[in-house]
Design a protein around this motif. Structure first.
Motif, mmCIF file in Angstrom:
data_model
loop_
_atom_site.group_PDB
_atom_site.id
_atom_site.type_symbol
_atom_site.label_atom_id
_atom_site.label_comp_id
_atom_site.label_asym_id
_atom_site.label_seq_id
_atom_site.Cartn_x
_atom_site.Cartn_y
_atom_site.Cartn_z
ATOM 1 N N ASP A 182 0.831 -1.212 0.000
ATOM 2 C CA ASP A 182 0.000 0.000 0.000
ATOM 3 C C ASP A 182 0.862 1.256 0.000
ATOM 4 O O ASP A 182 0.553 2.238 -0.687
ATOM 5 C CB ASP A 182 -0.942 -0.002 1.212
ATOM 6 N N LEU A 183 1.938 1.250 0.776
ATOM 7 C CA LEU A 183 2.821 2.422 0.818
ATOM 8 C C LEU A 183 3.545 2.597 -0.517
ATOM 9 O O LEU A 183 3.702 3.712 -1.013
ATOM 10 C CB LEU A 183 3.802 2.306 1.985
ATOM 11 N N TRP A 184 3.990 1.490 -1.089
ATOM 12 C CA TRP A 184 4.648 1.552 -2.395
ATOM 13 C C TRP A 184 3.695 2.112 -3.454
ATOM 14 O O TRP A 184 4.079 2.951 -4.272
ATOM 15 C CB TRP A 184 5.160 0.162 -2.798
ATOM 16 N N ASN A 185 2.456 1.677 -3.415
ATOM 17 C CA ASN A 185 1.486 2.194 -4.385
ATOM 18 C C ASN A 185 1.269 3.697 -4.226
ATOM 19 O O ASN A 185 1.036 4.403 -5.206
ATOM 20 C CB ASN A 185 0.156 1.442 -4.280
ATOM 21 N N LEU A 186 1.363 4.177 -2.995
ATOM 22 C CA LEU A 186 1.260 5.625 -2.760
ATOM 23 C C LEU A 186 2.461 6.368 -3.316
ATOM 24 O O LEU A 186 2.349 7.488 -3.806
ATOM 25 C CB LEU A 186 1.222 5.910 -1.253
ATOM 26 N N ALA A 187 3.623 5.745 -3.208
ATOM 27 C CA ALA A 187 4.884 6.451 -3.483
ATOM 28 C C ALA A 187 5.350 6.318 -4.920
ATOM 29 O O ALA A 187 6.024 7.210 -5.451
ATOM 30 C CB ALA A 187 5.978 5.913 -2.556
ATOM 31 N N LYS A 188 5.018 5.227 -5.580
ATOM 32 C CA LYS A 188 5.725 4.890 -6.812
ATOM 33 C C LYS A 188 5.488 5.876 -7.948
ATOM 34 O O LYS A 188 6.343 6.006 -8.827
ATOM 35 C CB LYS A 188 5.384 3.462 -7.261
ATOM 36 N N GLY A 189 4.360 6.557 -7.922
ATOM 37 C CA GLY A 189 4.095 7.519 -8.994
ATOM 38 C C GLY A 189 5.062 8.688 -8.981
ATOM 39 O O GLY A 189 5.307 9.318 -10.020
ATOM 40 N N VAL B 181 0.226 7.495 9.212
ATOM 41 C CA VAL B 181 -0.706 8.508 8.684
ATOM 42 C C VAL B 181 -1.086 8.179 7.255
ATOM 43 O O VAL B 181 -2.264 8.238 6.872
ATOM 44 C CB VAL B 181 -0.083 9.918 8.781
ATOM 45 N N ASP B 182 -0.103 7.787 6.447
ATOM 46 C CA ASP B 182 -0.410 7.457 5.045
ATOM 47 C C ASP B 182 -1.353 6.256 4.951
ATOM 48 O O ASP B 182 -2.271 6.241 4.127
ATOM 49 C CB ASP B 182 0.879 7.185 4.270
#
Lengths: 235, 235
Positions: A182-189, B181-182
């Motif tokens: 989930d964090l990777w999906n937030l960040a990868k863009g 938080v994310d």
């Protein structure tokens, strides 16, 4: 079905230990990125040590030593721990002793598992394929930072999980793997923007070591997969 | 400026220990949610114990004991660990000994800090205001699960961080707080759907204990803030 698990700090590895699992050791900023850079530039082998006094013993026997303390190259070492230190001129064909706080301890902590490889964004797909070729459970061992969770290793763990979960032979019920994805999906863009949030980004820049970050978050620039044979890292 | 930190497992708490910090102990599924439910329904005090043999000594002295093993009420205990066990009829005005794997150990691990309170979605805003009233650093200590990260405690930690970060007296450079938080921002729009991803959701349902989950993720249903005085939990 092979299972995927993510361990957020090397200190927690005992709760994940599984001798049937292939372990990918991760220390994005910077140990495992630097180790990949050294192999790209032709290092012969790398001996990971967690203790600087041990590194100095190797140095007395002619080895090159890379080590920093609190982000500053130790005066007795040949290099700091940045990937930029490991140019062809510096290390091609040579043996290197690499001493850091977290990453090298993580490599040793994984001893006894079914293969240990070094993962970083530069070799993301290559190290994932190494794991797939072993056709067994996978543990992604984030080094963390002094016993604590860090975001950059977690993002990379999420990137590996994403690739593994696209393969029908892998699944996960591990909360840390799910969070990593989930964090990777937030960040990868926009990884170069997201990475500014992480504590190590600030620490590295404070010490004048921020110039390596772009390299450390560049994905799939190499096919090298350094593996640990119990004594040293080799291809 | 007061700092916020999030510790993902009680086993990692030593790397966060700060005697100036107020500690919010979290075990969403289910210890801290159940403890809040018991105070809502008028329990007099709760003695958290990590060891069932210790709980039995209290029981021999007339205390009610809540304890499960692997999700099943122990035959020697009066109740299991579900919030649904703590109805007014069962516990109003009484003393309770609460014994669980993770949550009660977390409460004891935080001893010596500047206040220890019990956090859960039902008392989210109340426990956040308790922390703000102390005007000091805040550590959100997730219990985790057998030494591992869990998602549900992390989401709750993110919910507290969100509220604290809306207050000008709080900031964070802690990667686990930022990740919390994310993840909370990802989940909060549909928490009852997101929670299905977490391992403990599956575990509880497998044991027939899934009926408490809706309560455990209901936000701000009470103002109770149980605090630990070193011996027991009280209001």
């Amino acid at each position: 079905m092979n299972k995927i698990e993510v361990c957020f700090t090397l200190e927690n590895f005992e709760t994940f230990r599984n001798t049937n699992a292939a372990v990918i050791v991760v220390d994005v900023l910077r140990a495992t990125s630097s180790i990949c850079a050294a192999f790209v530039n032709g290092v012969n082998k790398i001996i990971p040590v967690a203790d600087f006094s041990e590194a100095l013993k190797y140095r007395a026997n002619g080895y090159l030593v890379a080590s920093e303390k609190d982000g500053i190259k130790r005066p007795e070492a040949d290099f700091g721990n940045s990937p930029h230190n490991f140019s062809k001129e510096n290390i091609c064909g040579k043996d290197l002793v690499y001493c850091t706080t977290n990453g090298t301890r993580a490599i040793h902590a994984a001893a006894g598992c079914n293969g240990i490889a070094i993962g970083s964004f530069p070799n993301l797909t290559a190290v994932t394929n190494w794991a797939i070729s072993k056709n067994c459970d996978v543990i992604i061992m984030c080094s963390g930072w002094k016993g604590r969770f860090n975001l950059e290793d977690t993002l990379f763990a999420g990137a590996i999980c994403e690739q593994l979960l696209n393969n029908a032979n892998y699944s996960t019920i591990c909360d840390s793997a799910i969070a990593s994805v989930d964090l990777w999906n937030l960040a990868k863009g926009n990884l170069s923007e997201y990475i500014k949030k992480v504590a190590q980004y600030t620490r590295l820049n404070k010490n004048g070591n921020g110039d390596c970050i772009e390299y450390c978050i560049s994905t799939d620039t190499t096919d090298v997969v350094p593996v640990f044979n119990g004594e040293y890292l080799t291809l």
